[in-house]
Design a protein around this motif. Structure first.
Motif, PDB file in Angstrom:
ATOM      1  N   VAL A   1       0.858  -1.193   0.000  1.00 23.12           N
ATOM      2  CA  VAL A   1       0.000   0.000   0.000  1.00 23.12           C
ATOM      3  C   VAL A   1       0.889   1.237   0.000  1.00 23.12           C
ATOM      4  O   VAL A   1       1.768   1.372   0.848  1.00 23.12           O
ATOM      5  N   ILE A   2       0.649   2.136  -0.952  1.00 22.41           N
ATOM      6  CA  ILE A   2       1.467   3.338  -1.054  1.00 22.41           C
ATOM      7  C   ILE A   2       0.859   4.459  -0.224  1.00 22.41           C
ATOM      8  O   ILE A   2      -0.336   4.739  -0.304  1.00 22.41           O
ATOM      9  N   ALA A   3       1.696   5.087   0.584  1.00 16.11           N
ATOM     10  CA  ALA A   3       1.287   6.251   1.370  1.00 16.11           C
ATOM     11  C   ALA A   3       2.358   7.317   1.201  1.00 16.11           C
ATOM     12  O   ALA A   3       3.548   7.027   1.305  1.00 16.11           O
ATOM     13  N   ARG A   4       1.937   8.572   0.918  1.00  9.93           N
ATOM     14  CA  ARG A   4       2.870   9.643   0.600  1.00  9.93           C
ATOM     15  C   ARG A   4       2.906  10.691   1.707  1.00  9.93           C
ATOM     16  O   ARG A   4       1.877  11.039   2.283  1.00  9.93           O
ATOM     17  N   ALA A   5       4.110  11.197   1.970  1.00 13.98           N
ATOM     18  CA  ALA A   5       4.298  12.251   2.964  1.00 13.98           C
ATOM     19  C   ALA A   5       5.326  13.242   2.447  1.00 13.98           C
ATOM     20  O   ALA A   5       6.314  12.856   1.820  1.00 13.98           O
ATOM     21  N   TYR A   6       5.078  14.504   2.732  1.00 15.35           N
ATOM     22  CA  TYR A   6       5.947  15.585   2.250  1.00 15.35           C
ATOM     23  C   TYR A   6       6.402  16.416   3.432  1.00 15.35           C
ATOM     24  O   TYR A   6       5.593  16.834   4.275  1.00 15.35           O
TER      25      TYR A   6
ATOM     26  N   ASN B   1      13.220  11.031 -11.136  1.00 16.60           N
ATOM     27  CA  ASN B   1      13.226  10.952  -9.671  1.00 16.60           C
ATOM     28  C   ASN B   1      13.221  12.348  -9.061  1.00 16.60           C
ATOM     29  O   ASN B   1      13.966  12.645  -8.135  1.00 16.60           O
ATOM     30  N   GLU B   2      12.363  13.209  -9.604  1.00 18.56           N
ATOM     31  CA  GLU B   2      12.139  14.542  -9.059  1.00 18.56           C
ATOM     32  C   GLU B   2      11.009  14.476  -8.026  1.00 18.56           C
ATOM     33  O   GLU B   2      10.293  13.462  -7.916  1.00 18.56           O
ATOM     34  N   ILE B   3      10.834  15.563  -7.282  1.00 20.21           N
ATOM     35  CA  ILE B   3       9.804  15.597  -6.239  1.00 20.21           C
ATOM     36  C   ILE B   3       8.412  15.250  -6.776  1.00 20.21           C
ATOM     37  O   ILE B   3       7.713  14.417  -6.180  1.00 20.21           O
ATOM     38  N   PRO B   4       7.943  15.845  -7.896  1.00 21.47           N
ATOM     39  CA  PRO B   4       6.607  15.483  -8.375  1.00 21.47           C
ATOM     40  C   PRO B   4       6.454  14.007  -8.721  1.00 21.47           C
ATOM     41  O   PRO B   4       5.367  13.442  -8.573  1.00 21.47           O
ATOM     42  N   ASP B   5       7.531  13.374  -9.177  1.00 22.73           N
ATOM     43  CA  ASP B   5       7.457  11.951  -9.503  1.00 22.73           C
ATOM     44  C   ASP B   5       7.133  11.126  -8.270  1.00 22.73           C
ATOM     45  O   ASP B   5       6.418  10.118  -8.355  1.00 22.73           O
ATOM     46  N   PHE B   6       7.648  11.527  -7.121  1.00 18.24           N
ATOM     47  CA  PHE B   6       7.399  10.810  -5.879  1.00 18.24           C
ATOM     48  C   PHE B   6       5.993  11.062  -5.339  1.00 18.24           C
ATOM     49  O   PHE B   6       5.378  10.163  -4.767  1.00 18.24           O
TER      50      PHE B   6
ATOM     51  N   ALA C   1      -1.576   8.463  -8.584  1.00 17.29           N
ATOM     52  CA  ALA C   1      -2.685   8.361  -9.533  1.00 17.29           C
ATOM     53  C   ALA C   1      -3.660   9.522  -9.413  1.00 17.29           C
ATOM     54  O   ALA C   1      -4.401   9.815 -10.355  1.00 17.29           O
ATOM     55  N   ASP C   2      -3.657  10.206  -8.239  1.00 19.23           N
ATOM     56  CA  ASP C   2      -4.615  11.305  -8.024  1.00 19.23           C
ATOM     57  C   ASP C   2      -4.009  12.676  -8.306  1.00 19.23           C
ATOM     58  O   ASP C   2      -4.677  13.701  -8.108  1.00 19.23           O
ATOM     59  N   GLY C   3      -2.758  12.717  -8.750  1.00 19.72           N
ATOM     60  CA  GLY C   3      -2.141  13.999  -9.087  1.00 19.72           C
ATOM     61  C   GLY C   3      -1.853  14.891  -7.898  1.00 19.72           C
ATOM     62  O   GLY C   3      -1.788  16.118  -8.031  1.00 19.72           O
ATOM     63  N   TRP C   4      -1.609  14.314  -6.726  1.00 19.16           N
ATOM     64  CA  TRP C   4      -1.421  15.111  -5.508  1.00 19.16           C
ATOM     65  C   TRP C   4      -0.199  16.013  -5.615  1.00 19.16           C
ATOM     66  O   TRP C   4       0.882  15.592  -6.025  1.00 19.16           O
ATOM     67  N   SER C   5      -0.394  17.268  -5.232  1.00 21.53           N
ATOM     68  CA  SER C   5       0.697  18.231  -5.126  1.00 21.53           C
ATOM     69  C   SER C   5       0.449  19.051  -3.871  1.00 21.53           C
ATOM     70  O   SER C   5      -0.510  19.834  -3.830  1.00 21.53           O
ATOM     71  N   PRO C   6       1.237  18.861  -2.819  1.00 19.98           N
ATOM     72  CA  PRO C   6       0.987  19.581  -1.561  1.00 19.98           C
ATOM     73  C   PRO C   6       0.958  21.084  -1.781  1.00 19.98           C
ATOM     74  O   PRO C   6       1.864  21.652  -2.391  1.00 19.98           O
ATOM     75  N   ASP C   7      -0.083  21.720  -1.285  1.00 16.69           N
ATOM     76  CA  ASP C   7      -0.260  23.160  -1.476  1.00 16.69           C
ATOM     77  C   ASP C   7       0.335  23.887  -0.282  1.00 16.69           C
ATOM     78  O   ASP C   7      -0.349  24.215   0.680  1.00 16.69           O
ATOM     79  N   LEU C   8       1.655  24.101  -0.338  1.00 17.08           N
ATOM     80  CA  LEU C   8       2.352  24.822   0.720  1.00 17.08           C
ATOM     81  C   LEU C   8       3.109  25.977   0.051  1.00 17.08           C
ATOM     82  O   LEU C   8       4.329  25.961  -0.082  1.00 17.08           O
ATOM     83  N   PRO C   9       2.388  27.029  -0.387  1.00 14.37           N
ATOM     84  CA  PRO C   9       3.018  28.039  -1.239  1.00 14.37           C
ATOM     85  C   PRO C   9       3.774  29.125  -0.517  1.00 14.37           C
ATOM     86  O   PRO C   9       4.470  29.899  -1.135  1.00 14.37           O
TER      87      PRO C   9
END
Length: 369
Positions: free
Chosen positions: A201-206, A348-353, A357-365
């Motif tokens: 199971v994949i879980a992502r953290a930034y 192997n850039e940050i967006p690749d990680f 499938a849901d296109g997640w991009s943390p919104d920390l501007p």
């Protein structure tokens, strides 16, 4: 560098500072509609609840605020935490989604959330807590965020020589789409456990602009975790090896494990005594082929010509351990420190990680360079 004690961590909390009442903390700020107390930033949602240990907020404990938050939320629910020390285990269950814990001090050191148990610490029933059970904070709710505070495990190894299983987790993550900004993670062995609900199971953290410190395997697990512009600090155990920064257990089916981009890897340990990591195979799982990538980061002299180590019978050469364009006195390019090719680095850039499938991009501007 020895571990800071709880008293040292909290001795200066709030010294010389007057904090506003809950009503003042919720006062309107022109152009934003809300404020969250000292250091309020334009565009930030005001807290839904205020936690203050001295009773000046809505609740006095972090866990009580989490318990009071709605279940199944689909929009952020913000818990503002006034400066102070909050000692005791904190659990965010899977039903508590879209929670944000936000420190309301002038910096991450002003709010400390901590506990002090280790793997071998005994529960009231006489059985040990285990590594996962040792966590000061366990995060199982998706879309969790934290900013401007400190998570710590204060287990004192020297005071408990009878406890040999000394893994002592500050934060255990199990959920997907977690984001941390300006957060400190303090511990010794196994400080930050980035995990998922099950193998495969994949879980992502930034993590951005964070500070993580420890000694043995202090960033570990099977999650996909990105550390951007973070300080990764290895404590000095006074031994050789002095410790290991990472212990990834990434599932073979997951192309993305731990990524450190534009970070600073520091230590007070002697030159060449710290390793970047070793591959962890929990339960001797052959599919746990860990990945750690350190790229475009500054590495201190504590890391030497050999940066990786075997883990028991599992050779590091069979794991996915790579570097790319690092700088600093410890950024050596040797046979024991394999590098990404330019083509490999491009995928192997940050967006690749993080994209998934849901296109997640943390919104920390707020601090985006």
């Amino acid at each position: 560098m020895r571990r800071r004690t709880f008293l040292e961590l909290t001795a200066t909390l709030g010294a010389g500072v007057t904090w506003p009442s809950a009503a003042a903390a919720a006062a309107a700020v022109p152009g934003t509609g809300a404020a969250d107390g000292p250091g309020a930033r334009p565009g930030r949602r005001r807290p839904d609840l205020i936690v203050a240990a001295d009773g000046s907020g809505d609740l006095t404990t972090v866990q009580a605020a989490i318990d009071a938050a709605p279940s199944g939320a689909t929009t952020p629910y913000v818990i503002g935490i006034r400066p102070g020390a909050y000692l005791g285990q904190v659990v965010v269950p899977a039903a508590k989604t879209f929670l944000e814990l936000r420190g309301l001090g002038s910096g991450p050191a002003d709010v400390v959330i901590a506990d002090d148990r280790a793997n071998g610490t005994l529960k009231p029933d006489g059985t040990p807590w285990g590594t996962s059970g040792s966590a000061s904070v366990t995060l199982s709710g998706a879309d969790f965020r934290a900013a401007d505070l400190t998570f710590a495990n204060l287990f004192d190894e020297a005071a408990h020589p009878e406890i040999t299983n000394r893994q002592a987790v500050a934060v255990l993550t199990r959920a997907d789409r977690l984001a941390f900004e300006r957060v400190r993670f303090l511990g010794n062995q196994d400080t930050l456990y980035v995990n998922s609900t099950a193998a495969g199971v994949i879980a992502r953290a930034y993590f951005r602009d964070c500070h993580v410190e420890g000694d043995v395997d202090f960033i570990f697990g099977r999650a996909t975790a990105v550390f951007e512009r973070c300080r990764i600090h290895s404590l000095d155990r006074g031994s050789t090896p002095n410790g290991y920064v990472t212990a990834p257990s990434t599932d073979l089916a997951n192309p993305h494990g731990l990524l450190f981009a534009r970070c600073r890897l520091t230590s007070d340990a002697a030159a060449g005594t710290v390793l970047l990591g070793r591959p962890w195979h929990p339960g001797n799982d052959p599919n746990a082929v860990g990945q750690t990538v350190v790229r475009e980061s500054w590495i201190g002299p504590h890391v030497g010509e050999t940066a990786w180590s075997d883990f028991g019978t599992w050779p590091w050469t069979q794991a996915r351990l790579r570097e790319y364009r690092n700088v600093g006195p410890g950024a050596l390019v040797t046979a024991g420190r394999p590098q990404l090719t330019r083509a490999e680095a491009a995928v192997n850039e940050i967006p690749d990680f993080l994209r998934g499938a849901d296109g997640w991009s943390p919104d920390l501007p707020r601090h985006r360079a």
